[in-house]
Enzyme design. Structure first.
Site, PDB file in Angstrom:
ATOM      1  N   TYR A 205       0.863  -1.169   0.005  1.00  0.00           N
ATOM      2  CA  TYR A 205       0.002  -0.103   0.060  1.00  0.00           C
ATOM      3  C   TYR A 205       1.035   1.274   0.026  1.00  0.00           C
ATOM      4  CZ  TYR A 205      -4.075  -2.836   1.431  1.00  0.00           C
ATOM      5  OH  TYR A 205      -5.007  -3.634   1.707  1.00  0.00           O
ATOM      6  N   LYS A 298     -12.081  -4.650   3.508  1.00  0.00           N
ATOM      7  CA  LYS A 298     -12.898  -5.005   4.792  1.00  0.00           C
ATOM      8  C   LYS A 298     -14.408  -5.748   4.385  1.00  0.00           C
ATOM      9  CE  LYS A 298     -10.763  -4.115   8.487  1.00  0.00           C
ATOM     10  NZ  LYS A 298     -10.001  -5.193   8.222  1.00  0.00           N
ATOM     11  N   TYR A 386      -6.608  -4.583  10.512  1.00  0.00           N
ATOM     12  CA  TYR A 386      -6.254  -5.025   9.118  1.00  0.00           C
ATOM     13  C   TYR A 386      -6.607  -6.446   9.429  1.00  0.00           C
ATOM     14  CZ  TYR A 386      -4.709  -5.664   4.472  1.00  0.00           C
ATOM     15  OH  TYR A 386      -4.649  -5.800   3.047  1.00  0.00           O
TER      16      TYR A 386
HETATM   17  C1  PHB Z   1      -7.264  -6.585  -4.281  1.00  0.00           C
HETATM   18  O1  PHB Z   1      -6.433  -7.612  -4.500  1.00  0.00           O
HETATM   19  O2  PHB Z   1      -8.299  -6.594  -5.246  1.00  0.00           O
HETATM   20  C2  PHB Z   1      -7.306  -5.935  -3.185  1.00  0.00           C
HETATM   21  C3  PHB Z   1      -6.511  -6.179  -2.342  1.00  0.00           C
HETATM   22  C4  PHB Z   1      -6.188  -5.331  -0.977  1.00  0.00           C
HETATM   23  C5  PHB Z   1      -7.357  -4.314  -0.788  1.00  0.00           C
HETATM   24  C6  PHB Z   1      -8.047  -4.039  -1.866  1.00  0.00           C
HETATM   25  C7  PHB Z   1      -8.209  -4.864  -3.035  1.00  0.00           C
HETATM   26  O3  PHB Z   1      -7.304  -3.418   0.057  1.00  0.00           O
END
Ligand code: PHB
Length: 396
Positions: A205, A298, A386
């Protein structure tokens, strides 16, 4: 001629929420009918992923939906944040001894549908719910039409709207589809699927100069990545070269493994909580009750939390006649809903750069990221949110 069916619990929506509820009710000997406007092939065939939290995994495994073998190899013990040229890993295992699983959601749906079929209660696909009648009585009815136009009616004691963000059940509970609490965001996600090996073992992220970037994965051969964009952007106008540049600029110390991009889309999102989740014998759960931005993943986990509360309330009602837990459903479910609403909003605002952000806003945002990542308590707070707060209700 209207096809009239009778059941204890009529459930609109064969998504994760509706199907898990039917599964858990059946374990307690409670009969339900699940309907969905889509075909079984559509529901099972759309390859989707979801992050499932530690408590959700426990329910899915213990109640026999998923096997530990299916989950092997998709466990993630941490995530990375990239910002201001820094990388920081939240090590869930060492922080709070928990994990998440990046899970193929359509496989959960396949397994949940198979469980319904085994129970002799196959969902009614291609059955589109149009309205809930007699919603304020103790015999609500779901009325609708099949895709070929034949009218049907489901007479139930309880009706559950697990029918997603376009829920028709909201009207019966709140008087309108829109009554509730909203937040719009001035940005969206540009998402790609590409054929390439994973660029990172764990999700990244990133709060980059130009905004948010997320490096996620689907399989060993297929990757999912996103960058922040204008909600009005037309996905087809961005070239592959621009996409890779934006994604690569978003990460620090990782060279992305590129490959052919076979899907591009712009995902808009918002936060929403319906004003009420229950009126009389009609209930809302999952996306029908609330939506969250995808930052923090979530959505499905929150749906499962509602389902556990609802399962417990309906089980008590059908076994003892008591409405005590039904009366508490909304209050019980909303506690976790608002925590997850906050968490998703917070992750979103911490990692995206608003189009009108001032220099003060940008420096403050980096201050927040340093404060959090340099603090033992900050690390634990992110890890706890998380990987998911413990569910308040038990499925058994
Ligand atoms: C996804 O892999 O599409 C994905 C993963 C984590 C997130 C949102 C989407 O927070």
């Amino acid at each position: 001629m209207t096809n009239v069916m009778k059941t204890q619990v009529g459930i609109i929506g064969a998504g994760p929420a509706g199907l898990l509820l039917a599964h858990l009710l059946q374990i307690s000997g409670i009969d339900s009918i699940v309907i969905d406007g889509k075909t079984r092939e559509d529901i099972e065939g759309v390859v989707k992923a979801g992050i499932i939290e530690n408590p959700a995994v426990e329910v899915l495994v213990e109640s026999g939906v998923t096997t530990p073998e299916q989950l092997a190899g998709v466990r993630h013990d941490g995530v990375e944040f990239h910002f201001d040229g820094h990388t920081h890993r939240f090590d869930f295992k060492s922080l709070i001894n928990r994990s998440v699983w990046l899970y193929p959601q359509h496989e959960t749906l396949i397994d949940l549908i198979a469980a319904r079929v085994r129970a002799g209660s196959e969902p009614l696909f291609e059955h589109l719910a149009e309205d809930i009648l007699d919603a304020d009585t103790d015999h609500p009815r779901i009325v609708g039409k099949t895709v070929s136009g034949e009218p049907f009616e489901i007479q139930a004691q309880m009706v559950v709207g697990a029918d997603g963000s376009g829920s028709i059940a909201r009207k019966a509970v709140n008087g309108s589809q829109f009554a509730g609490f909203f937040r719009e965001y001035p940005f969206a996600w540009y998402g790609i699927l590409c054929e390439a090996p994973p660029s990172s073992e764990e999700l990244i992220y990133s709060r980059a100069e130009e905004g948010f970037v997320l490096i996620s994965t689907r399989t060993d051969k297929i990757q999912r990545m996103y960058f922040q964009c204008d909600p009005e952007l037309d996905a087809s106008t961005v070239s592959d070269a621009e996409i890779w540049e934006k994604l690569q600029r978003g990460v620090t110390g990782t060279t992305l493994k590129q490959g052919p991009i076979f899907r591009k889309d712009v995902l808009r999102f918002r936060s929403f909580v319906a004003e009420h989740l229950n009126k009389g014998n009609v209930f809302l759960c999952g996306d029908a009750a609330h939506t969250v931005p995808p930052t923090g993943a979530k959505g499905m986990n929150l749906a499962f939390s509602d389902v556990l509360w609802l399962n417990e309330a309906l089980r008590e009602f059908f076994t003892t006649g008591s409405r005590a837990l039904i009366e508490k459903y909304e209050e019980n479910a909303l506690n976790r809903i608002w925590k997850a609403e906050h968490f998703s909003y917070w992750m979103t605002s911490m990692l995206h750069v608003a189009p009108d952000a001032t220099e003060f806003d940008k420096h403050r945002q980096l201050g927040e990221l340093y404060m959090l990542t340099e603090s033992e308590y900050g690390n634990k707070l992110i890890a706890e949110g998380y990987t998911g707060w413990a569910y308040g209700a038990s499925w058994k």
